[in-house]
Design a protein around this motif. Structure first.
Motif, PDB file in Angstrom:
ATOM      1  N   UNK A 163      17.143   3.301   1.123  1.00 30.24           N
ATOM      2  CA  UNK A 163      16.436   2.081   1.489  1.00 30.24           C
ATOM      3  C   UNK A 163      14.954   2.288   1.256  1.00 30.24           C
ATOM      4  N   UNK A 164      14.296   1.278   0.696  1.00 26.85           N
ATOM      5  CA  UNK A 164      12.845   1.322   0.487  1.00 26.85           C
ATOM      6  C   UNK A 164      12.193   0.325   1.430  1.00 26.85           C
ATOM      7  N   UNK A 165      11.205   0.804   2.184  1.00 27.36           N
ATOM      8  CA  UNK A 165      10.467  -0.061   3.097  1.00 27.36           C
ATOM      9  C   UNK A 165       9.016  -0.077   2.658  1.00 27.36           C
ATOM     10  N   UNK A 166       8.511  -1.273   2.381  1.00 21.01           N
ATOM     11  CA  UNK A 166       7.128  -1.422   1.952  1.00 21.01           C
ATOM     12  C   UNK A 166       6.209  -1.672   3.121  1.00 21.01           C
ATOM     13  N   UNK A 167       5.044  -1.018   3.101  1.00 18.21           N
ATOM     14  CA  UNK A 167       3.991  -1.282   4.086  1.00 18.21           C
ATOM     15  C   UNK A 167       2.852  -1.958   3.348  1.00 18.21           C
ATOM     16  N   UNK A 197       5.570  -4.601   7.507  1.00 23.58           N
ATOM     17  CA  UNK A 197       6.536  -3.856   6.712  1.00 23.58           C
ATOM     18  C   UNK A 197       7.668  -4.796   6.315  1.00 23.58           C
ATOM     19  N   UNK A 198       8.325  -4.450   5.203  1.00 26.20           N
ATOM     20  CA  UNK A 198       9.427  -5.277   4.719  1.00 26.20           C
ATOM     21  C   UNK A 198      10.392  -4.401   3.928  1.00 26.20           C
ATOM     22  N   UNK A 249       7.067   0.334  -7.247  1.00 22.27           N
ATOM     23  CA  UNK A 249       6.674  -1.059  -7.443  1.00 22.27           C
ATOM     24  C   UNK A 249       5.261  -1.005  -8.004  1.00 22.27           C
ATOM     25  N   UNK A 250       5.144  -1.236  -9.311  1.00 24.13           N
ATOM     26  CA  UNK A 250       3.845  -1.062  -9.947  1.00 24.13           C
ATOM     27  C   UNK A 250       3.451   0.396  -9.877  1.00 24.13           C
ATOM     28  N   UNK A 251       2.239   0.663  -9.366  1.00 27.92           N
ATOM     29  CA  UNK A 251       1.776   2.056  -9.263  1.00 27.92           C
ATOM     30  C   UNK A 251       2.089   2.680  -7.909  1.00 27.92           C
ATOM     31  N   UNK A 252       2.675   1.906  -7.003  1.00 26.21           N
ATOM     32  CA  UNK A 252       3.012   2.414  -5.669  1.00 26.21           C
ATOM     33  C   UNK A 252       4.413   3.012  -5.716  1.00 26.21           C
ATOM     34  N   UNK A 253       4.555   4.259  -5.231  1.00 23.36           N
ATOM     35  CA  UNK A 253       5.856   4.925  -5.230  1.00 23.36           C
ATOM     36  C   UNK A 253       6.145   5.566  -3.883  1.00 23.36           C
ATOM     37  N   UNK A 254       7.415   5.784  -3.649  1.00 18.42           N
ATOM     38  CA  UNK A 254       7.877   6.530  -2.485  1.00 18.42           C
ATOM     39  C   UNK A 254       9.022   7.406  -2.945  1.00 18.42           C
ATOM     40  N   UNK A 255       9.205   8.567  -2.328  1.00 20.38           N
ATOM     41  CA  UNK A 255      10.242   9.489  -2.784  1.00 20.38           C
ATOM     42  C   UNK A 255      11.086  10.031  -1.636  1.00 20.38           C
ATOM     43  N   UNK A 256      12.251  10.529  -2.022  1.00 22.27           N
ATOM     44  CA  UNK A 256      13.144  11.254  -1.120  1.00 22.27           C
ATOM     45  C   UNK A 256      13.757  12.383  -1.934  1.00 22.27           C
ATOM     46  N   UNK A 257      14.206  13.422  -1.266  1.00 22.53           N
ATOM     47  CA  UNK A 257      14.854  14.548  -1.925  1.00 22.53           C
ATOM     48  C   UNK A 257      16.343  14.497  -1.632  1.00 22.53           C
ATOM     49  N   UNK A 258      17.142  14.461  -2.689  1.00 28.65           N
ATOM     50  CA  UNK A 258      18.597  14.421  -2.543  1.00 28.65           C
ATOM     51  C   UNK A 258      19.190  15.749  -3.007  1.00 28.65           C
ATOM     52  N   UNK A 259      19.962  16.377  -2.141  1.00 32.61           N
ATOM     53  CA  UNK A 259      20.658  17.616  -2.478  1.00 32.61           C
ATOM     54  C   UNK A 259      22.124  17.281  -2.730  1.00 32.61           C
ATOM     55  N   UNK A 316       0.805  -1.223   0.000  1.00 29.08           N
ATOM     56  CA  UNK A 316       0.000   0.000   0.000  1.00 29.08           C
ATOM     57  C   UNK A 316       0.843   1.280   0.000  1.00 29.08           C
ATOM     58  N   UNK A 317       2.099   1.203   0.456  1.00 30.30           N
ATOM     59  CA  UNK A 317       2.944   2.396   0.425  1.00 30.30           C
ATOM     60  C   UNK A 317       4.416   2.014   0.495  1.00 30.30           C
ATOM     61  N   UNK A 318       5.260   2.960   0.055  1.00 37.93           N
ATOM     62  CA  UNK A 318       6.715   2.778   0.114  1.00 37.93           C
ATOM     63  C   UNK A 318       7.310   3.999   0.802  1.00 37.93           C
ATOM     64  N   UNK A 319       8.140   3.754   1.796  1.00 43.97           N
ATOM     65  CA  UNK A 319       8.875   4.841   2.461  1.00 43.97           C
ATOM     66  C   UNK A 319      10.333   4.739   2.038  1.00 43.97           C
ATOM     67  N   UNK A 320      10.896   5.866   1.575  1.00 42.50           N
ATOM     68  CA  UNK A 320      12.298   5.903   1.166  1.00 42.50           C
ATOM     69  C   UNK A 320      13.080   6.646   2.240  1.00 42.50           C
ATOM     70  N   UNK A 321      14.158   6.025   2.705  1.00 42.06           N
ATOM     71  CA  UNK A 321      15.000   6.646   3.730  1.00 42.06           C
ATOM     72  C   UNK A 321      16.453   6.614   3.283  1.00 42.06           C
ATOM     73  N   UNK A 322      17.258   7.623   3.675  1.00 40.87           N
ATOM     74  CA  UNK A 322      16.849   8.820   4.404  1.00 40.87           C
ATOM     75  C   UNK A 322      15.988   9.721   3.527  1.00 40.87           C
ATOM     76  N   UNK A 323      15.090  10.507   4.134  1.00 40.94           N
ATOM     77  CA  UNK A 323      14.133  11.286   3.335  1.00 40.94           C
ATOM     78  C   UNK A 323      14.702  12.518   2.645  1.00 40.94           C
ATOM     79  N   UNK A 324      15.762  13.137   3.185  1.00 42.12           N
ATOM     80  CA  UNK A 324      16.288  14.370   2.577  1.00 42.12           C
ATOM     81  C   UNK A 324      17.778  14.532   2.848  1.00 42.12           C
TER      82      UNK A 324
END
Length: 198
Positions: A70-74, A80-81, A123-133, A50-58
């Motif tokens: 790292x991508x963590x799926x919920x 989570x995995x 992963x398919x239509x589920x995405x997660x993002x982070x901002x890299x400077x 249902x969601x992907x969290x990308x870490x570190x976020x910024x």
């Protein structure tokens, strides 16, 4: 008229034939009527992502260095995995940062030039993002060339100052550095590195 399941831990079935998945796996569904039996194999996938969290976020890195994401799926069942190696990684601007999509370096971003990018794990239509400077590479050293030349009295010699940066790139800094002579009575040097013997 008497449906049943051969794997009650994986799925349940009502007498009307309504199947409810309990866990991921394969189960045989059996329908019996008088002396007749019908059977089918039902594959029940695990809970939906249902969601992907990308870490570190910024994070912020210097050009030429790397950052592991790292991508963590919920999932729908609230588990989570770590799915870092199974998602597709992209960078919104590969001239600022690239990100690996294969092997052991999957999810490893490399700074290319100064700027800000969005790193996406999908992963398919589920995405997660982070901002890299990505910031400009740090200056590591300055080399002056030619090294230890001999210049006859009254002549000039052009010197070059070359900067070495943390990303192993080099840049001519001759016009931007401050040139000085340790003994102005023997030699002078102008703002662009042209030395004159006196």
């Amino acid at each position: 008229s008497n449906p049943g399941s051969t794997g009650a831990a994986i799925a349940t079935v009502t007498t009307e034939g309504i199947v409810t998945g309990v866990a991921g796996g394969n189960v045989y569904l059996v329908a019996t009527y008088e002396n007749f039996i019908g059977c089918t194999l039902l594959t029940i996938s695990g809970a939906a992502l249902v969601s992907i969290a990308v870490t570190p976020p910024a994070p912020s890195i210097v050009s030429g260095t790397t950052q592991q994401f790292t991508a963590t799926g919920t999932y729908a069942d609230n588990t989570t995995r770590d799915i870092t190696t199974s998602v597709t990684w992209t960078s919104s601007n590969t001239s600022v940062a690239t990100i690996a999509n294969s092997g052991a370096s999957r999810g490893l971003a490399t700074g290319v030039s100064a700027g800000v990018v969005t790193i996406t794990a999908s992963s398919g239509i589920i995405t997660g993002t982070a901002t890299l400077t990505v910031t400009a590479a740090a200056l590591v050293s300055i080399t002056v060339t030619p090294t230890n030349p001999t210049v006859p009295l009254g002549l000039t010699k052009q010197f070059t100052a070359t900067g070495l940066y943390a990303d192993n790139s080099t840049q001519d800094l001759s016009a931007g550095v401050t040139w000085t002579s340790s003994d102005g009575t023997k030699a002078s040097v102008n703002a662009t590195g042209l030395a004159s013997t006196l």
